[in-house]
Design a protein around this motif. Structure first.
Motif, PDB file in Angstrom:
ATOM      1  N   THR A  11       0.794  -1.277   0.017  1.00 25.99           N
ATOM      2  CA  THR A  11       0.039  -0.026   0.129  1.00 25.99           C
ATOM      3  C   THR A  11       0.891   1.248  -0.064  1.00 25.99           C
ATOM      4  O   THR A  11       0.600   2.088  -0.701  1.00 25.99           O
ATOM      5  CB  THR A  11      -1.088   0.031   1.141  1.00 25.99           C
ATOM      6  N   MET A  12       1.920   1.213   0.780  1.00 20.70           N
ATOM      7  CA  MET A  12       2.742   2.407   0.961  1.00 20.70           C
ATOM      8  C   MET A  12       3.298   2.747  -0.448  1.00 20.70           C
ATOM      9  O   MET A  12       3.492   4.035  -0.848  1.00 20.70           O
ATOM     10  CB  MET A  12       3.737   2.364   1.986  1.00 20.70           C
ATOM     11  N   ARG A  13       3.866   1.623  -1.328  1.00 20.63           N
ATOM     12  CA  ARG A  13       4.305   1.862  -2.296  1.00 20.63           C
ATOM     13  C   ARG A  13       3.365   2.344  -3.401  1.00 20.63           C
ATOM     14  O   ARG A  13       3.843   3.409  -4.137  1.00 20.63           O
ATOM     15  CB  ARG A  13       5.171   0.417  -2.806  1.00 20.63           C
ATOM     16  N   ILE A  14       2.271   1.870  -3.541  1.00 16.89           N
ATOM     17  CA  ILE A  14       1.326   2.168  -4.562  1.00 16.89           C
ATOM     18  C   ILE A  14       0.857   3.712  -4.089  1.00 16.89           C
ATOM     19  O   ILE A  14       0.791   4.355  -5.107  1.00 16.89           O
ATOM     20  CB  ILE A  14       0.191   1.060  -4.608  1.00 16.89           C
ATOM     21  N   HIS A  15       0.579   3.832  -2.766  1.00 16.59           N
ATOM     22  CA  HIS A  15       0.017   5.132  -2.514  1.00 16.59           C
ATOM     23  C   HIS A  15       1.076   6.222  -2.786  1.00 16.59           C
ATOM     24  O   HIS A  15       0.526   7.122  -3.316  1.00 16.59           O
ATOM     25  CB  HIS A  15      -0.201   5.086  -1.013  1.00 16.59           C
ATOM     26  N   HIS A  16       2.287   6.005  -2.428  1.00 15.75           N
ATOM     27  CA  HIS A  16       3.387   7.227  -2.766  1.00 15.75           C
ATOM     28  C   HIS A  16       3.730   7.169  -4.286  1.00 15.75           C
ATOM     29  O   HIS A  16       3.578   8.233  -4.999  1.00 15.75           O
ATOM     30  CB  HIS A  16       4.595   6.680  -2.138  1.00 15.75           C
TER      31      HIS A  16
END
Lengths: 258, 230
Positions: free
Chosen positions: A62-67
């Motif tokens: 999630t952090m990767r896609i979100h950023h």
């Protein structure tokens, strides 16, 4: 170069007379627009931690896609919308406070994409893998106790607000113009920084903490169980950053001439 | 399969009808009744819409999201009924956003799951009867209508839906965006809806919503849409 400075100077005096953002945000704007960087498009700010660092609370994927996807898309769209306008080169927090100056045909785009960039830039700084509890004697803790009765009541208030956003949006703890702390919510990519003219007097303010409750912020790990995600948030809140924000806000109100 | 659609739709309509309070006077002696909504069954298996929509998404969407709207709608119904029956107008009005959200969520998802179908049950087959004629009249062609529909979906900020609707007065078709769970009520009749909330596609498409807005057409049930025309 001269023209750009003139334009920005004009915009600044316009902001002071028309926007009514209040001494709090205004003094922040004055400070950040003192030395503008002309013609610099917005770029994705790096995280201060790795994508996996907030596990198990906020998952790596999630952090990767979100950023790299969601936040990047806001920036890409914002740059496209602002190309050739005198708004290029402003600090993003300045831009969202000056939405009323953006030409009508651009204002919707700038509000959505600029709000997205501002909100997410704040969010990443608001999180930390090395979260420590907010010290009980600290000014922010005292401020929270004064505003909510106790830290626990504040947390419950925040959780209820974050749960009750009917759709996409954010929950915030803000410092209002009068120095008071308040829990507010905004829909979509509205930001309390946009000022009373855009989000209303009850919501406008200076964010101290904020939580993204768009489904993309939690769906991969938490599915539809937003309350679990909200509970997990308390494990990754950067209270040092929040305290700095609070002190900044309080000193601006105490010394508006600075 | 088809009887379960009819049964659940009839049940839904009954629920909506009997949930309407009878308020002929300020303090009615006839207390408003309420009928509990229930989660309608899907007329196909969770995996039947693959590869357009994954079975994992369909199961979560139905058993978690839609179920939650049903449950919370029933709670809001109770609260509004109590408020109205004690003459607490302010409380009833304060519950309007919750009614719109949960009631709308229930309506929207019921219609949505009905207007999808596996390919072998006609999913993706373009309309051929009166709806086809109407689409041609209002948009020039089926493809032109689809282009506008996809543009409407792509343009939604935050959470929402896009609907092909029919104007109740003129019979004209239109494509409209609705925010959050605002339902199609009043001036327009909903014919075909596509859920653009992130939960509708995220596990499969992540942020690539343009792909989802393209693939969904393969499982759209135009026969059901046509059946909704007035």
């Amino acid at each position: 170069m001269q023209f750009a400075n003139l334009t920005l100077g004009w915009m600044l005096s316009l902001a002071q007379s028309r926007l009514g953002v209040g001494p709090l945000v205004q003094s922040k704007l004055d400070a950040t627009t003192a030395a503008p960087t002309p013609h610099t498009a917005f770029t994705l700010p790096p995280l201060d931690y790795s994508y996996a660092a907030l596990e198990p609370h906020f998952d790596e994927e999630t952090m990767r896609i979100h950023h790299t996807k969601h936040h990047q898309t806001y920036i890409t769209n914002l740059n496209a919308a602002l190309q050739g306008t005198p708004f290029v080169g402003l600090h993003i927090d300045d831009l969202v406070a000056r939405l009323s100056e953006v030409p009508a045909e651009l204002s919707g785009k700038v509000r959505n994409q600029g709000g997205g960039h501002a909100n997410h830039s704040f969010f990443w700084k608001n999180l930390t893998p090395n979260a420590t509890a907010l010290a009980e004697g600290s000014p922010l803790h005292k401020g929270i106790e004064q505003a909510f009765g106790s830290f626990e009541v504040f947390q419950q208030t925040f959780e209820k607000a974050a749960t009750s956003v009917f759709g996409s949006g954010w929950a915030w703890l803000v410092v209002q113009e009068d120095g008071e702390l308040k829990v507010v919510t905004t829909l979509n990519q509205f930001s309390p920084l946009m000022g009373a003219g855009v989000v209303g007097k009850g919501v406008a303010g200076f964010p101290v903490i904020g939580l993204d409750v768009w489904e993309h912020a939690y769906y991969l790990k938490y599915r539809n169980v937003r309350p679990e995600y909200i509970k997990a948030y308390w494990h990754v809140v950067n209270w040092d950053f929040a305290s700095d924000r609070y002190m900044e806000a309080r000193s601006s109100i105490a010394h508006p001439e600075l | 399969m088809s009887t379960s659609i009819l049964r659940s739709t009839t049940a839904l309509r009954t629920a909506l009808r009997t949930a309407a309070p009878q308020t002929t006077k300020a303090f009615s002696t006839t207390a408003p009744t309420r009928a509990l909504a229930t989660l309608p069954d899907l007329p196909y298996d969770y995996g039947a819409l693959e590869p357009a929509i994954s079975g994992r998404i369909m199961e979560l969407h139905h058993t978690k999201h839609h179920q939650t709207y049903v449950t919370n709608y029933n709670t809001v119904q109770s609260q509004i009924t109590d408020a109205l029956s004690t003459g607490n107008t302010a409380a009833a009005i304060a519950l309007q956003p919750a009614l719109t959200f949960h009631g709308g969520g229930n309506l929207n998802h019921t219609l949505f799951f009905e207007n999808l179908a596996p390919k072998k049950q006609g999913g993706g087959q373009p309309p051929s009867g009166p709806l086809a004629k109407s689409i041609e009249m209002h948009y020039g062609s089926f493809d032109k209508m689809k282009t506008q529909f996809v543009a409407a979906l792509a343009g939604i900020q935050g959470s929402g839906w896009a609907w092909l609707v029919q104007d109740n007065e003129t019979g004209a078709l239109g494509i409209r965006q609705y925010a959050n769970q605002d339902p199609v009520v009043g001036k327009f009749t909903p014919l075909l809806g596509i859920d653009a909330w992130e939960h509708a596609y995220y596990l499969q498409y992540e942020n690539r919503k343009a792909e989802y807005f393209k693939e969904i057409w393969g499982v759209v049930n135009w026969k059901v849409a046509e059946g909704r025309m007035k």
